[in-house]
Design an enzyme around this catalytic site. Structure first.
Site, short mmCIF file in Angstrom:
data_model
loop_
_atom_site.label_atom_id
_atom_site.label_comp_id
_atom_site.label_asym_id
_atom_site.label_seq_id
_atom_site.Cartn_x
_atom_site.Cartn_y
_atom_site.Cartn_z
N CYS A 1 50.61 114.17 -22.87
CA CYS A 1 50.94 115.25 -23.81
C CYS A 1 50.32 115.03 -25.19
CB CYS A 1 52.45 115.39 -23.94
SG CYS A 1 53.26 115.70 -22.38
N HIS B 1 53.88 119.36 -30.30
CA HIS B 1 53.86 119.46 -28.83
C HIS B 1 55.16 120.11 -28.38
CE1 HIS B 1 53.83 118.63 -24.69
NE2 HIS B 1 54.66 117.61 -24.74
N ASN C 1 56.72 123.23 -21.07
CA ASN C 1 55.91 122.13 -21.57
C ASN C 1 54.59 122.11 -20.79
OD1 ASN C 1 54.74 119.61 -21.99
ND2 ASN C 1 56.67 118.47 -21.86
O1 UT7 Z 1 56.05 116.12 -22.81
C1 UT7 Z 1 56.38 114.82 -22.44
C2 UT7 Z 1 57.68 114.49 -22.97
N1 UT7 Z 1 58.74 115.13 -22.25
C3 UT7 Z 1 59.91 115.25 -22.84
O2 UT7 Z 1 59.96 114.88 -23.95
C4 UT7 Z 1 61.16 115.72 -22.15
C5 UT7 Z 1 62.27 114.78 -22.55
N2 UT7 Z 1 63.57 114.97 -21.99
C6 UT7 Z 1 64.26 116.14 -22.01
O3 UT7 Z 1 63.76 117.15 -22.43
C7 UT7 Z 1 65.69 116.11 -21.57
O4 UT7 Z 1 66.12 114.78 -21.42
C8 UT7 Z 1 66.00 116.90 -20.29
C9 UT7 Z 1 65.79 118.40 -20.56
C10 UT7 Z 1 65.08 116.46 -19.17
C11 UT7 Z 1 67.43 116.70 -19.90
O5 UT7 Z 1 68.31 117.11 -20.95
P1 UT7 Z 1 69.52 116.15 -21.44
O6 UT7 Z 1 70.19 116.85 -22.51
O7 UT7 Z 1 68.92 114.79 -21.71
O8 UT7 Z 1 70.44 116.15 -20.18
P2 UT7 Z 1 71.08 114.90 -19.43
O9 UT7 Z 1 70.06 114.27 -18.55
O10 UT7 Z 1 71.80 114.05 -20.45
O11 UT7 Z 1 72.16 115.58 -18.53
C12 UT7 Z 1 73.37 116.19 -19.08
C13 UT7 Z 1 74.18 116.79 -17.96
C14 UT7 Z 1 74.41 115.84 -16.79
O12 UT7 Z 1 75.65 116.16 -16.21
P3 UT7 Z 1 76.96 115.31 -16.54
O13 UT7 Z 1 76.66 113.91 -16.12
O14 UT7 Z 1 77.17 115.44 -18.01
O15 UT7 Z 1 78.03 115.96 -15.72
C15 UT7 Z 1 73.32 116.18 -15.82
O16 UT7 Z 1 73.62 115.87 -14.50
O17 UT7 Z 1 73.46 117.91 -17.40
C16 UT7 Z 1 73.22 117.69 -16.01
N3 UT7 Z 1 71.87 118.20 -15.73
C17 UT7 Z 1 71.61 119.47 -15.38
N4 UT7 Z 1 72.42 120.53 -15.20
C18 UT7 Z 1 71.84 121.69 -14.86
C19 UT7 Z 1 70.69 117.52 -15.79
N5 UT7 Z 1 69.67 118.33 -15.50
C20 UT7 Z 1 70.22 119.54 -15.24
C21 UT7 Z 1 69.66 120.79 -14.90
N6 UT7 Z 1 70.49 121.83 -14.72
N7 UT7 Z 1 68.34 120.99 -14.74
#
Ligand code: UT7
Length: 367
Positions: free
Chosen positions: A112, A251, A281
């Site tokens: 990226c 980005h 992205n």
């Molecule tokens: O370009 C290269 C760089 N890329 C990036 O920078 C992306 C970096 N990461 C992110 O954008 C985020 O970490 C994500 C969008 C991938 C995930 O968001 P998050 O706020 O970090 O979510 P999380 O992994 O902490 O998950 C929070 C909750 C969890 O449930 P519980 O344990 O709180 O019950 C997950 O299981 O959301 C749940 N969850 C989802 N729910 C619905 C995780 N993914 C999803 C989903 N849909 N797609």
């Protein structure tokens, strides 16, 4: 005055077919509200053509915008982590298609951060006198590395291409400073093991090796810190404070990453360009697409102080501070379009879903 690299042309090419949050709800356990709140994304594009086709059209649009012929170019750099072929490079295929017979050409992979790394190369080559007119294209066909039933990755990424023409200037405008960095010890947080996206992408590699392995939360934290620190170093090198910045074009990884990182920098949302909503992205393509969208939306004025900043796989990061030049209207417009398609999103994803199906054998079928 010493030569600097200034933007004189911009263009983008995003494929027409969209993958919406509602479509993703049919593929994995996710929902529209979660995706919008956590990422700011409503839809992303899935390409029916090769990445090189997207790159070519974006490049032709940028050249027309700059009022240049392909034969005016000294150098073509293509930033991509999903090249159509490993060799020859996308840049050399593009050189041939454009007829840029005087240009050297190479691909650059910094995931990226690829557009920032490319701009750093351009800056050095223009300042040293090696090149006067350079085309940089960021292009990705990321959907081949997406397992659309893996909600951790499928919601984020999309396909597209953006292109920028840099020219040498002694007007005082152009790139003022650059910050680049990498930390290979954290490379395991984003991994794609397979290579080459032409045609059927799944030539003989097992699905677990082809799909993106991604540690979202770890990347999120590193990204917020990394972007803010890198942009701060670039601003310091340019002798500028955050309040002198007119526009940050980051980005487009995740709207929350952009918001947190720019707040750390002390730059409020009104001075930050965000277009992630309908593109997702697009990795190396995201900044040049955003530059084109910002310019076309009238967000860039002559003399504006602009910060580009990115973070990506590797891991890599980088920032550029530039004073925008005089060009805020395109010199010309390239009228070409992509070959049309009547394929639905389900047609385009059919082979992908079939390929990754073995990884979801224990889960309910797609509804
Ligand atoms: O370009 C290269 C760089 N890329 C990036 O920078 C992306 C970096 N990461 C992110 O954008 C985020 O970490 C994500 C969008 C991938 C995930 O968001 P998050 O706020 O970090 O979510 P999380 O992994 O902490 O998950 C929070 C909750 C969890 O449930 P519980 O344990 O709180 O019950 C997950 O299981 O959301 C749940 N969850 C989802 N729910 C619905 C995780 N993914 C999803 C989903 N849909 N797609």
């Amino acid at each position: 005055m010493a030569k600097r690299a200034v933007v004189t042309g911009w263009g983008k090419c995003v494929p027409p077919t969209t993958l919406t949050n509602a479509d993703l709800e049919r593929l994995c356990d996710t929902n529209d509200q979660w995706i919008i709140e956590r990422t700011g994304i409503q839809s992303r594009r899935i390409s029916h053509v090769e990445g090189t086709d997207l790159a070519e059209l974006a490049a032709r649009r940028a050249l027309a915008c700059a009022g240049l012929q392909a034969t005016d170019l000294d150098l073509i750099i293509v930033a991509t982590c999903t090249p159509e072929l490993l060799c020859p490079s996308v840049a050399t295929m593009l050189q041939d298609r454009l007829g840029a017979t005087e240009a050297a050409a190479f691909d650059l992979n910094a995931a990226c951060s690829g557009f920032i790394y490319s701009t750093a190369n351009v800056t050095g080559m223009i300042e040293s006198g090696f090149a006067e007119r350079v085309l940089v294209v960021g292009v990705e066909k990321l959907h081949v590395a997406m397992d659309y039933r893996d909600r951790a990755t499928s919601i984020l990424f999309g396909d597209g291409a953006g292109a920028v023409v840099y020219e040498a200037t002694d007007s005082g405008a152009g790139v003022l400073s650059v910050d680049l960095g990498a930390d290979g010890s954290k490379g395991g947080t984003m991994v794609v093991r397979a290579m080459g996206t032409r045609g059927d992408p799944y030539w003989g590699k097992p699905p677990e090796e082809t799909r993106l392995h991604f540690e979202g939360q770890a990347v999120f934290k590193i990204a917020v810190q990394g972007i803010a620190a890198s942009a701060t170093r670039a601003l310091e090198r340019a002798g500028l404070d955050a309040d002198e910045v007119d526009l940050v074009i980051p980005h487009q990884a995740n709207a929350r990453i952009i918001d947190s990182a720019t707040r750390k920098l002390g730059i409020e949302p009104g001075r930050v360009f965000v277009n992630i909503e309908n593109l997702g992205n697009t990795a190396a393509a995201s900044i040049p697409i955003a530059i084109a969208d910002a310019a076309d939306a009238g967000r860039l004025e002559p003399g504006d102080m602009v910060v580009l900043t990115a973070f990506g796989g590797g891991i890599t990061w980088g920032s550029v501070v530039m004073r925008w030049g005089d060009r805020v209207q395109p010199v010309g417009v390239h009228e070409g379009e992509l070959e049309p398609t009547d394929a639905t999103i389900w047609d385009l994803l059919e082979s992908n879903l079939e390929f990754y199906a073995p990884l979801h054998a224990d889960e309910p079928p797609v509804n």
